[in-house]
Every structure is written in C-alpha cells, then in structure tokens.
Design a protein around this motif. Structure first.
Motif, mmCIF file in Angstrom:
data_model
loop_
_atom_site.group_PDB
_atom_site.id
_atom_site.type_symbol
_atom_site.label_atom_id
_atom_site.label_comp_id
_atom_site.label_asym_id
_atom_site.label_seq_id
_atom_site.Cartn_x
_atom_site.Cartn_y
_atom_site.Cartn_z
ATOM 1 N N ALA A 187 0.859 -1.178 0.000
ATOM 2 C CA ALA A 187 0.000 0.000 0.000
ATOM 3 C C ALA A 187 0.898 1.232 0.000
ATOM 4 N N ILE A 188 0.927 1.945 -1.126
ATOM 5 C CA ILE A 188 1.823 3.104 -1.206
ATOM 6 C C ILE A 188 1.105 4.362 -0.726
ATOM 7 N N GLU A 189 1.865 5.236 -0.114
ATOM 8 C CA GLU A 189 1.318 6.493 0.400
ATOM 9 C C GLU A 189 1.316 7.519 -0.722
ATOM 10 N N GLY A 190 0.335 7.377 -1.616
ATOM 11 C CA GLY A 190 0.245 8.244 -2.781
ATOM 12 C C GLY A 190 -0.923 7.811 -3.652
ATOM 13 N N SER A 191 -0.980 8.321 -4.875
ATOM 14 C CA SER A 191 -2.062 8.022 -5.806
ATOM 15 C C SER A 191 -1.688 6.859 -6.722
ATOM 16 N N PHE A 192 -2.651 6.403 -7.516
ATOM 17 C CA PHE A 192 -2.348 5.388 -8.516
ATOM 18 C C PHE A 192 -1.316 5.908 -9.511
ATOM 19 N N ASP A 193 -1.457 7.166 -9.925
ATOM 20 C CA ASP A 193 -0.488 7.726 -10.863
ATOM 21 C C ASP A 193 0.924 7.645 -10.306
ATOM 22 N N ASP A 194 1.059 7.858 -8.981
ATOM 23 C CA ASP A 194 2.379 7.711 -8.350
ATOM 24 C C ASP A 194 2.884 6.278 -8.504
ATOM 25 N N GLY A 195 2.007 5.307 -8.227
ATOM 26 C CA GLY A 195 2.396 3.907 -8.342
ATOM 27 C C GLY A 195 2.755 3.526 -9.762
ATOM 28 N N GLN A 196 1.952 3.998 -10.717
ATOM 29 C CA GLN A 196 2.211 3.692 -12.120
ATOM 30 C C GLN A 196 3.545 4.283 -12.567
ATOM 31 N N ALA A 197 3.830 5.510 -12.122
ATOM 32 C CA ALA A 197 5.098 6.150 -12.477
ATOM 33 C C ALA A 197 6.280 5.382 -11.878
ATOM 34 N N ILE A 198 6.121 4.890 -10.649
ATOM 35 C CA ILE A 198 7.180 4.113 -10.008
ATOM 36 C C ILE A 198 7.450 2.829 -10.793
ATOM 37 N N VAL A 199 6.390 2.135 -11.186
ATOM 38 C CA VAL A 199 6.560 0.893 -11.939
ATOM 39 C C VAL A 199 7.298 1.160 -13.245
ATOM 40 N N LYS A 200 6.919 2.231 -13.952
ATOM 41 C CA LYS A 200 7.597 2.543 -15.217
ATOM 42 C C LYS A 200 9.072 2.868 -14.983
ATOM 43 N N LYS A 201 9.368 3.592 -13.910
ATOM 44 C CA LYS A 201 10.776 3.916 -13.605
ATOM 45 C C LYS A 201 11.571 2.653 -13.281
ATOM 46 N N ILE A 202 10.948 1.746 -12.553
ATOM 47 C CA ILE A 202 11.629 0.487 -12.237
ATOM 48 C C ILE A 202 11.928 -0.292 -13.511
ATOM 49 N N PHE A 203 10.948 -0.341 -14.426
ATOM 50 C CA PHE A 203 11.160 -1.086 -15.666
ATOM 51 C C PHE A 203 12.144 -0.377 -16.595
ATOM 52 N N ASN A 204 12.216 0.936 -16.481
ATOM 53 C CA ASN A 204 13.195 1.662 -17.301
ATOM 54 C C ASN A 204 14.613 1.521 -16.776
ATOM 55 N N ASP A 205 14.765 1.024 -15.548
ATOM 56 C CA ASP A 205 16.086 0.685 -15.015
ATOM 57 C C ASP A 205 16.428 -0.708 -15.542
ATOM 58 N N VAL A 206 16.968 -0.771 -16.743
ATOM 59 C CA VAL A 206 17.132 -2.040 -17.458
ATOM 60 C C VAL A 206 18.033 -2.997 -16.684
ATOM 61 N N GLU A 207 19.071 -2.473 -16.044
ATOM 62 C CA GLU A 207 19.973 -3.339 -15.291
ATOM 63 C C GLU A 207 19.233 -4.011 -14.138
ATOM 64 N N PHE A 208 18.430 -3.242 -13.406
ATOM 65 C CA PHE A 208 17.643 -3.798 -12.297
ATOM 66 C C PHE A 208 16.594 -4.777 -12.826
ATOM 67 N N LYS A 209 15.924 -4.385 -13.892
ATOM 68 C CA LYS A 209 14.891 -5.235 -14.494
ATOM 69 C C LYS A 209 15.452 -6.597 -14.892
ATOM 70 N N ASN A 210 16.601 -6.593 -15.528
ATOM 71 C CA ASN A 210 17.187 -7.848 -15.980
ATOM 72 C C ASN A 210 17.756 -8.663 -14.819
ATOM 73 N N ARG A 211 18.383 -7.994 -13.853
ATOM 74 C CA ARG A 211 18.968 -8.713 -12.719
ATOM 75 C C ARG A 211 17.903 -9.471 -11.934
ATOM 76 N N TYR A 212 16.752 -8.834 -11.741
ATOM 77 C CA TYR A 212 15.698 -9.461 -10.933
ATOM 78 C C TYR A 212 14.582 -10.067 -11.780
ATOM 79 N N ARG A 213 14.799 -10.165 -13.075
ATOM 80 C CA ARG A 213 13.880 -10.839 -13.999
ATOM 81 C C ARG A 213 12.452 -10.357 -13.783
ATOM 82 N N LEU A 214 12.255 -9.074 -14.006
ATOM 83 C CA LEU A 214 10.947 -8.462 -13.775
ATOM 84 C C LEU A 214 10.016 -8.687 -14.960
ATOM 85 N N GLY A 215 8.734 -8.866 -14.654
ATOM 86 C CA GLY A 215 7.697 -8.989 -15.664
ATOM 87 C C GLY A 215 6.556 -8.042 -15.356
ATOM 88 N N ALA A 216 5.811 -7.647 -16.400
ATOM 89 C CA ALA A 216 4.748 -6.659 -16.253
ATOM 90 C C ALA A 216 3.374 -7.293 -16.432
#
Length: 464
Positions: A187-216
C-alpha cells in the motif's frame, strides 16, 4: 508476427519475447508490426464459434511462436475459471446491450486478460526453466485479477502496489486476503499515478529489471490488450445476429486507455463499418475526454471518486494510440511522450479531426453516476456498478438512433456495495466469492511512494 516499440529503439521481437519484456527496453510500448485484417467471409464464419474458439482464431493471428495446440490449451484453461458459459455475456436492458465482463474469479473485466496472461507466463516459464518477478500498480481491479492469475504458481512472485485508502474496501480485501507465499501487497502512500510512475521507472532501469527478472502485468503488457480484443469481436457477432444493422457502437468507461484501445484494435481488424463508434467515458478525472473533445492532453489533480479504478490522469496506454495518431512515427511519438513527462501536457489540436473520427467522449460527474445507478435500477431492475454507470451515462448521451450500443460492464456492483446500496435503496446481495471477505485475514505492507524503497523491497523478496 513481429513486435516493435512505439519509440523505435529496439529490434523487432516475437510475441513471447514481448510478453516477457513487458515495457520495451527503450521505454516505449510494444505493438505488432501490422494489424491482421479479417474479411467479411471469415468474420461470417466465426458466428457459430464458442468464446474460447473465437479467442483462438483472434489470438493466433497475433501469436505465431506458440504451437496451436498449446495456445488452445492456455485459452481453455484461462476461461474455465469463469462462471458463465458465454464468458462475457450480453444482457439487453434499457435499449442497450450490457456486456458483462465480471464473471471471472475476481468479478472484474481485468480477469479476461489476466487469467490468460497468468497461464501464459506459467507456460513460458515451464518451457524456459526461468523465474519471473511481476511488479504492477493498480487503481483497484488489476491488482486482485493479477494476483488471482498467478497465485500459487511456481517460478513466479508478484508485487502489487495500490494507493493506500484509495481503492474500495472490497477491492482492498480481494488483494490482501490472498496469503500465498508468492504474493506481496504494498500500500503506497500516494495516488495510482504515483504507483504507475514508479513501476515505469523500475522497468526503465534495465539493469535492475534484468537482474531481478521483472515482468509486467499492467496493460503496458501487450498480451493484456490482445486478450481484450476478443470480447469486442464476440459482441459484434452477438449483436449482428440479433439486429438488422451490422454496425455496432461501444461505450467504454476507461482511465488507463487500455480497454478502449483494445476496441480500437478490434475496429481496425474487422471488416469496415463493423464497429462504427467508440465512446470514451471518463469520470471527474477527465484528461482523456478533454483530449478527444479539444485536443488537450494535460495533467490535472487526481480526484477521488466512487469509480476509483478510473481515478487516473496519466493513461499508460495512451502512447500506443499516439503512435498511430502520428502515422507510426516513432521519433515523433518519443518526443511527444518526453514532452509530456517534462511538462505534463501535449497539445494535439492539430490531430483533432482524426481523433474525432476514432472516438467520441463524455465526462460524467459524481452526481450523474449516482443518478444513473438509481434510474437504471428503478426503470429496468438492473444494477450497475459506478464504473459501468459512467459508461451507460455516456452511452445514453451520445448514442445514435438505430445503431446498437454495447456498454461495457466492467465490475460486479457488489465490489462497490456502499455506493450501489445508497443509489438503489436496496441491500446488496453479495456473490459467493465476496461473502465474508471482510472478516478474512489480510497481509499488506505500507510503504512510501519511493522508487528506491520499492526496489529494495522487490530485491529482498524476489525469486532468483
């Protein structure tokens, strides 16, 4: 079938590569190189097919790297969990065709895509022997549908972000009462738009995405949109067998532009004129209706409403439509999205003629939502949830005499029982999956709307 990014920064990839990639590695969204066209003779031949048979005919035109027998098995398994033989039945009420999309495990339209995507992930991971850590944000229904799509599945962990206190009590309980070891609710202390923006930033961190094998699992994943195309075609077949006019209009309550974009793809696929008009319906968060009516795509403040799944300003699927609106110009699409990221607005007035050919739109107020639920129940004895009421109000406002209108019913009214009871004056009868849900044990962690904190949580709890 090859898939490309809306921003042009990746080489063409296959469908299954795209499913696992989720967000394109250049920050764009994936789309098929071409949209398969269906001729009149083929469309006519589909009229006797079951929902699952029709799903195979449509999906197989976009998926050529999964054997046909395996794809059929995935489809059949996905829709066996629905409690209606037609999967997405149409109900005729008040001169409208109500497309009930809430017969899946979590009683919301997201089940149509996420049961399919969950089984697709499982199939691909079994083939590869790899693992997947799913990260997604929800404004209400996506979270529970995604969790139910992958709960208990091996090789998958899922992390769902929801805005604390901004989803309905039932929506929250549907997510947080799933206690499987592979499910993590944040439960994040913010709006859905905040959560959506965070998810996109995480996925745009390609090194982190690949290291932890992230899926959407958000509708940034093309498979989500593709699965939803099926019920538009299914509706056209149903209506054309009951109505003389073969053209159909659709009214779609939408906040993230994913559901209506599926309709846009269906319109491009089917014989010309099969789908005549797509009516985009928003609540008080009216960025999309302002775009259609005036060419103004600009952020406003997120307002909390009785239709919380639509309390969104930055629509994650808008980029896909922007790609087509700019004649598939990836450089222009990228520049416009970068402009939006920097300034919170894009002026698209020069494209308004084309936009109005593609869509009509209306914004529906909170009072209109309440009045629509009450009036539709009083006059027709049919109960609408608040999101569906947004679509019905827009449909009644913008429909054309003599043209069949299909309204997408996106959630069971019991998920928003307090609002519906107040509008109808009748106690809500809860379906079996929701009975006693308020008394069930929950598990959820509150966390700041902060990219670094959420990345740390994912890293500490991911499969490797």
């Amino acid at each position: 079938m090859q898939y490309l990014s809306t921003r042009g920064g990746i080489s063409p990839i296959s469908f299954t590569q795209g499913v696992m990639m989720g967000l394109a590695e250049d920050g764009g969204l994936l789309l098929p190189r071409t949209i398969p066209r269906v001729g009149g003779e083929t469309f006519a031949s589909w009229h006797e097919l079951s929902y699952t048979e029709l799903a195979f005919e449509i999906l197989s035109r976009f998926i050529d790297d999964i054997p046909a027998s395996d794809l059929r098995d995935i489809i059949n398994k996905s829709y066996a969990s629905f409690n209606h033989q037609d999967v997405t039945p149409l109900i005729h009420q008040g001169g409208l065709h109500i497309l009930e999309l809430f017969h899946g495990p979590t009683l919301a339209f997201k089940d149509v895509a996420l049961q399919f995507l969950g089984n697709l992930f499982e199939y691909l991971l079994q083939k590869s022997g790899e693992v997947l850590n799913i990260v997604g944000a929800t404004s209400g229904d996506t979270g529970s549908a995604a969790i139910y799509g992958v709960r208990g599945k091996s090789r998958i962990n899922i992390f769902i972000l929801h805005p604390k206190g901004r989803v309905s009590p039932v929506q929250e309980k549907q997510m947080t009462t799933v206690l499987d070891d592979n499910v993590f609710n944040l439960a994040i202390e913010g709006s859905f738009d905040d959560g959506q923006a965070i998810v996109k930033k995480i996925f745009n961190d390609v090194e982190f995405k690949n290291r932890y094998r992230l899926g959407a699992i958000n509708s940034i994943n093309w498979a989500r949109v593709l699965a939803q195309v099926v019920y538009y075609v299914h509706s056209c077949i149903h209506v054309s067998s009951h109505e003389k006019d073969s053209s159909v209009d659709f009214a779609i309550p939408t906040g993230n532009f994913g559901d209506i974009f599926a309709g846009y793809i269906a319109k491009k696929m089917l014989p010309p004129g099969t789908i005549r008009q797509l009516v985009l319906a928003t609540n008080d968060n009216d960025i999309l209706s302002r775009f259609v009516n005036s060419g103004d795509y600009s952020l406003g403040e997120v307002r909390a409403t009785t239709s919380p799944s639509m309390d969104i300003q930055a629509a994650s699927n808008f980029e896909r439509y922007l790609y087509y609106l700019t004649d598939s110009d990836t450089a222009k699409t990228r520049d416009l999205m970068e402009q939006f990221s920097a300034t919170g607005k894009i002026d698209l007035k020069s494209h308004l003629d084309q936009v109005k050919r593609d869509f009509a739109a209306a914004a529906v107020t909170e009072q209109e939502v309440f009045d629509t639920i009450r009036t539709f129940y009083t006059e027709h004895g049919y109960v609408l949830d608040p999101h569906t009421a947004v679509g019905v109000k827009a449909a009644l406002q913008l429909r054309t005499a003599g043209v069949p209108m299909v309204c997408l019913a996106t959630a069971h009214p019991a998920k928003f029982g307090e609002v519906v009871e107040s509008a109808t004056g009748q106690p809500m009868v809860f379906p079996e999956p929701l009975q006693g849900i308020g008394d069930k044990q929950s598990r959820c962690q509150t966390i700041a709307a902060n990219v670094a904190e959420i990345q740390t949580f994912v890293a500490n709890n991911s499969l490797t």
